[in-house]
Design a protein around this motif. Structure first.
Motif, PDB file in Angstrom:
ATOM      1  N   UNK A 162       0.335 -12.797  -7.222  1.00 32.51           N
ATOM      2  CA  UNK A 162      -0.112 -12.336  -8.532  1.00 32.51           C
ATOM      3  C   UNK A 162      -0.751 -10.964  -8.460  1.00 32.51           C
ATOM      4  N   UNK A 163      -1.231 -10.473  -9.606  1.00 31.70           N
ATOM      5  CA  UNK A 163      -1.839  -9.142  -9.658  1.00 31.70           C
ATOM      6  C   UNK A 163      -3.187  -9.146  -8.930  1.00 31.70           C
ATOM      7  N   UNK A 164      -3.388  -8.132  -8.068  1.00 30.54           N
ATOM      8  CA  UNK A 164      -4.600  -8.044  -7.271  1.00 30.54           C
ATOM      9  C   UNK A 164      -5.316  -6.716  -7.535  1.00 30.54           C
ATOM     10  N   UNK A 165      -6.596  -6.750  -7.925  1.00 28.61           N
ATOM     11  CA  UNK A 165      -7.327  -5.494  -8.139  1.00 28.61           C
ATOM     12  C   UNK A 165      -7.563  -4.769  -6.808  1.00 28.61           C
ATOM     13  N   UNK A 166      -7.361  -3.459  -6.808  1.00 30.15           N
ATOM     14  CA  UNK A 166      -7.613  -2.656  -5.607  1.00 30.15           C
ATOM     15  C   UNK A 166      -8.500  -1.464  -5.967  1.00 30.15           C
ATOM     16  N   UNK A 167      -9.122  -0.893  -4.939  1.00 28.72           N
ATOM     17  CA  UNK A 167     -10.084   0.194  -5.153  1.00 28.72           C
ATOM     18  C   UNK A 167      -9.408   1.553  -5.314  1.00 28.72           C
ATOM     19  N   UNK A 168      -8.281   1.777  -4.611  1.00 24.02           N
ATOM     20  CA  UNK A 168      -7.596   3.068  -4.716  1.00 24.02           C
ATOM     21  C   UNK A 168      -6.687   3.067  -5.942  1.00 24.02           C
ATOM     22  N   UNK A 169      -6.271   4.257  -6.371  1.00 26.13           N
ATOM     23  CA  UNK A 169      -5.396   4.322  -7.551  1.00 26.13           C
ATOM     24  C   UNK A 169      -4.445   5.514  -7.431  1.00 26.13           C
ATOM     25  N   UNK A 170      -3.468   5.523  -8.321  1.00 22.32           N
ATOM     26  CA  UNK A 170      -2.471   6.591  -8.339  1.00 22.32           C
ATOM     27  C   UNK A 170      -1.188   6.165  -7.651  1.00 22.32           C
ATOM     28  N   UNK A 171      -0.042   6.543  -8.227  1.00 17.47           N
ATOM     29  CA  UNK A 171       1.256   6.153  -7.668  1.00 17.47           C
ATOM     30  C   UNK A 171       1.397   6.588  -6.217  1.00 17.47           C
ATOM     31  N   UNK A 172       0.863   7.789  -5.879  1.00 17.01           N
ATOM     32  CA  UNK A 172       1.012   8.269  -4.504  1.00 17.01           C
ATOM     33  C   UNK A 172       0.229   7.390  -3.533  1.00 17.01           C
ATOM     34  N   UNK A 173      -0.934   6.879  -3.958  1.00 14.25           N
ATOM     35  CA  UNK A 173      -1.707   6.000  -3.077  1.00 14.25           C
ATOM     36  C   UNK A 173      -1.088   4.612  -2.963  1.00 14.25           C
ATOM     37  N   UNK A 174      -0.457   4.140  -4.033  1.00 18.16           N
ATOM     38  CA  UNK A 174       0.251   2.858  -3.961  1.00 18.16           C
ATOM     39  C   UNK A 174       1.468   2.991  -3.050  1.00 18.16           C
ATOM     40  N   UNK A 175       2.102   4.165  -3.074  1.00  9.71           N
ATOM     41  CA  UNK A 175       3.208   4.441  -2.170  1.00  9.71           C
ATOM     42  C   UNK A 175       2.708   4.452  -0.718  1.00  9.71           C
ATOM     43  N   UNK A 176       1.562   5.101  -0.497  1.00 12.81           N
ATOM     44  CA  UNK A 176       0.951   5.103   0.842  1.00 12.81           C
ATOM     45  C   UNK A 176       0.669   3.681   1.314  1.00 12.81           C
ATOM     46  N   UNK A 177       0.184   2.861   0.403  1.00  9.23           N
ATOM     47  CA  UNK A 177      -0.151   1.467   0.712  1.00  9.23           C
ATOM     48  C   UNK A 177       1.093   0.701   1.182  1.00  9.23           C
ATOM     49  N   UNK A 178       2.220   0.951   0.518  1.00  8.12           N
ATOM     50  CA  UNK A 178       3.467   0.265   0.898  1.00  8.12           C
ATOM     51  C   UNK A 178       3.891   0.635   2.324  1.00  8.12           C
ATOM     52  N   UNK A 179       3.721   1.910   2.669  1.00  2.46           N
ATOM     53  CA  UNK A 179       4.033   2.346   4.022  1.00  2.46           C
ATOM     54  C   UNK A 179       3.096   1.714   5.044  1.00  2.46           C
ATOM     55  N   UNK A 180       1.813   1.678   4.724  1.00  2.00           N
ATOM     56  CA  UNK A 180       0.815   1.077   5.622  1.00  2.00           C
ATOM     57  C   UNK A 180       1.119  -0.404   5.851  1.00  2.00           C
ATOM     58  N   UNK A 181       1.591  -1.079   4.795  1.00  2.00           N
ATOM     59  CA  UNK A 181       1.893  -2.514   4.907  1.00  2.00           C
ATOM     60  C   UNK A 181       3.005  -2.750   5.938  1.00  2.00           C
ATOM     61  N   UNK A 182       4.076  -1.930   5.884  1.00  2.00           N
ATOM     62  CA  UNK A 182       5.168  -2.078   6.842  1.00  2.00           C
ATOM     63  C   UNK A 182       4.667  -1.865   8.276  1.00  2.00           C
ATOM     64  N   UNK A 183       3.824  -0.850   8.445  1.00  2.00           N
ATOM     65  CA  UNK A 183       3.296  -0.561   9.789  1.00  2.00           C
ATOM     66  C   UNK A 183       2.452  -1.731  10.292  1.00  2.00           C
ATOM     67  N   UNK A 184       1.551  -2.221   9.446  1.00  2.00           N
ATOM     68  CA  UNK A 184       0.677  -3.325   9.855  1.00  2.00           C
ATOM     69  C   UNK A 184       1.490  -4.572  10.201  1.00  2.00           C
ATOM     70  N   UNK A 185       2.533  -4.831   9.431  1.00  2.00           N
ATOM     71  CA  UNK A 185       3.362  -5.999   9.720  1.00  2.00           C
ATOM     72  C   UNK A 185       4.066  -5.846  11.069  1.00  2.00           C
ATOM     73  N   UNK A 186       4.440  -4.636  11.426  1.00  2.00           N
ATOM     74  CA  UNK A 186       5.060  -4.404  12.728  1.00  2.00           C
ATOM     75  C   UNK A 186       4.035  -4.343  13.862  1.00  2.00           C
ATOM     76  N   UNK A 187       2.752  -4.388  13.489  1.00  2.00           N
ATOM     77  CA  UNK A 187       1.680  -4.477  14.488  1.00  2.00           C
ATOM     78  C   UNK A 187       1.122  -5.899  14.552  1.00  2.00           C
ATOM     79  N   UNK A 188       1.778  -6.825  13.832  1.00  2.00           N
ATOM     80  CA  UNK A 188       1.405  -8.232  13.948  1.00  2.00           C
ATOM     81  C   UNK A 188       0.527  -8.793  12.857  1.00  2.00           C
ATOM     82  N   UNK A 189       0.301  -8.034  11.786  1.00  2.00           N
ATOM     83  CA  UNK A 189      -0.513  -8.528  10.665  1.00  2.00           C
ATOM     84  C   UNK A 189       0.425  -9.033   9.575  1.00  2.00           C
TER      85      UNK A 189
END
Length: 452
Positions: free
Chosen positions: A262-289
């Motif tokens: 579902x929808x989750x409130x986050x502290x950062x904002x802006x499309x560019x930061x949400x894009x950054x978040x998506x990249x970070x998620x892929x990296x973290x998943x490949x680091x075992x998270x």
């Protein structure tokens, strides 16, 4: 191991010096000027040089490694002495690679978003108690230094800057890390003093991809057409994982990220930061998270220093400062603040401070960069142009470049400050974008403006 830093006072260099000291190395260094916070941080650990200047007598055969900073020149007396003695001389990235040869190297590259993505990854790791080595380009909440090195940690996360390695090594820093896992967030021409053409700049990212170890992973932003083209054209044996901006919405000044739960409130904002978040998620998943653990941690991420950093807020006023200076960053940051506060007057102030932004030929790249601002202000110092030995930039050139008839331009710090401190900030959002400080602007005074 005895290491000596030539130009120890830089933001990156002094953090590496602290990291090596914490690791048990014997650290010395020199510089011709050291400013805060580097000065106090070095002094606290007993690493501050007793006097400023260059002292060739400090360089002896007992030194195991010389680490050379970009602030030094090729004719530096200490460097010449080290070369004469045949000592091992490392650039900053070279030494980091030496420290991480036996680790899984995760390198975050791109023209923008590097620091934020690296910070997001480290925040998630820290949140879940996963110990990693790292180097990041900003001071992070909960971290003592910008560099951390150990013998035991399996991973090292490195912010991969495309700027030059040292005065005697003209290779981009991120060419030296040889990543096992790499990310490219975006490609937008920058550093024109080093990469005079767009094609030459793009080529550096092609080389970066070619340096990924065989069987490694490339995570790339497919929303950026140039990144997508370069990534898809690469033929070396690597796995490619594209990412794009996730779905989100803004309600009552709060950004809600769409997740499987579902929808989750986050502290950062802006499309560019949400894009950054998506990249970070892929990296973290490949680091075992796993994905759920990533979302749990990222919900508390407040941002990296000077990256859409909130200075002050009151009921009807808010102010942010941001490191944005290149055209793509300025546009993305301005759009993000307007999207977050659509009913407020957005006053966006940009300082032209870098070599590229003060270059008359490059200025045209800024067309439309401030289009989302209700009030657009540009500040630049003619003195900065002289220091960088560039051709003088005129008022008319700036006005023409931004292609905005109502653009407000200041060249005098006092005039800019007088303007700023006489604005009615009711129902407004102030955005200060610069890699400088507007000729000495006191941000505590700005804070008082907003909270009064």
């Amino acid at each position: 191991m005895r290491t000596h830093f030539i130009a120890i006072g830089g933001a990156a260099m002094h953090n590496l010096a602290l990291a090596l000291h914490n690791k048990g190395y014997q650290v010395t260094g020199s510089d011709d000027a050291i400013f805060e916070p580097s000065k106090s941080r070095l002094d606290k650990k007993g690493l501050l040089p007793q006097e400023m200047g260059w002292f060739p007598e400090k360089i002896t055969e007992n030194v195991d490694a010389i680490i050379l900073g970009m602030h030094a020149k090729a004719d530096n007396p200490e460097l010449l002495k080290a070369q004469e003695l045949g000592l091992k001389i490392y650039s900053y990235p070279e030494f980091l690679y030496e420290q991480s040869k036996n680790k899984t190297r995760v390198v975050i590259g791109g023209s923008h978003g590097k620091t934020t993505i690296t910070s997001m990854i480290l925040h998630v790791m820290h949140f879940h108690g996963i110990n990693v080595d790292y180097m990041v380009g900003a001071q992070l909440e909960g971290f003592d230094t910008m560099v951390h090195l150990t013998e035991n940690n399996d991973f090292i996360v490195l912010e991969g800057d495309e700027y030059l390695s040292s005065p005697i090594d003209r290779r981009p820093k991120f060419h030296l890390y040889q990543p096992n896992i790499a990310l490219i967030s975006g490609i937008a021409w920058d550093h024109i003093n080093v990469f005079p053409t767009y094609d030459f700049y793009v080529e550096q990212f092609q080389i970066f991809i070619s340096k990924i170890t065989n069987g490694g992973i490339l995570v790339y932003n497919e929303d950026d057409s140039e990144v997508k083209r370069v990534a898809e054209a690469a033929t070396n044996p690597i796995r490619k994982l594209p990412y794009s901006t996730p779905k989100y919405k803004v309600e009552n000044g709060k950004t809600l990220l769409a997740t499987p739960e579902g929808d989750m409130p986050i502290e950062v904002f802006g499309a560019h930061n949400l894009n950054n978040l998506a990249g970070a998620k892929w990296i973290c998943q490949n680091m075992g998270v796993d994905e759920a653990d990533f979302y749990e941690a990222i919900a508390t991420f407040k941002g990296a220093s000077k990256r859409l950093e909130k200075i002050a807020e009151s009921k009807t006023k808010v102010a942010y400062k941001d490191f944005a200076h290149s055209p793509s960053k300025v546009s993305a940051t301005t759009k993000a603040v307007k999207e977050q506060y659509p009913s407020r007057t957005l006053i966006a102030c940009l300082e032209l401070h870098t070599y590229s932004s003060l270059n008359a030929e490059f200025l045209k790249e800024y067309q439309g960069a401030l289009e989302f601002a209700d009030v657009a202000v540009v500040f630049y110092s003619p003195d900065a142009v002289k220091i960088k030995q560039l051709d003088e930039v005129s008022y008319d050139q700036i006005a023409k470049a931004f292609n905005r008839e109502d653009l407000i331009i200041y060249t005098n710090p006092k005039d800019f400050k007088d303007y700023l401190f006489n604005i009615n900030f009711e129902n407004s959002a102030l955005l200060l974008m610069s890699s400088g400080n507007y000729g000495g602007l006191n941000f505590d005074e700005v804070k008082a403006l907003i909270t009064s």
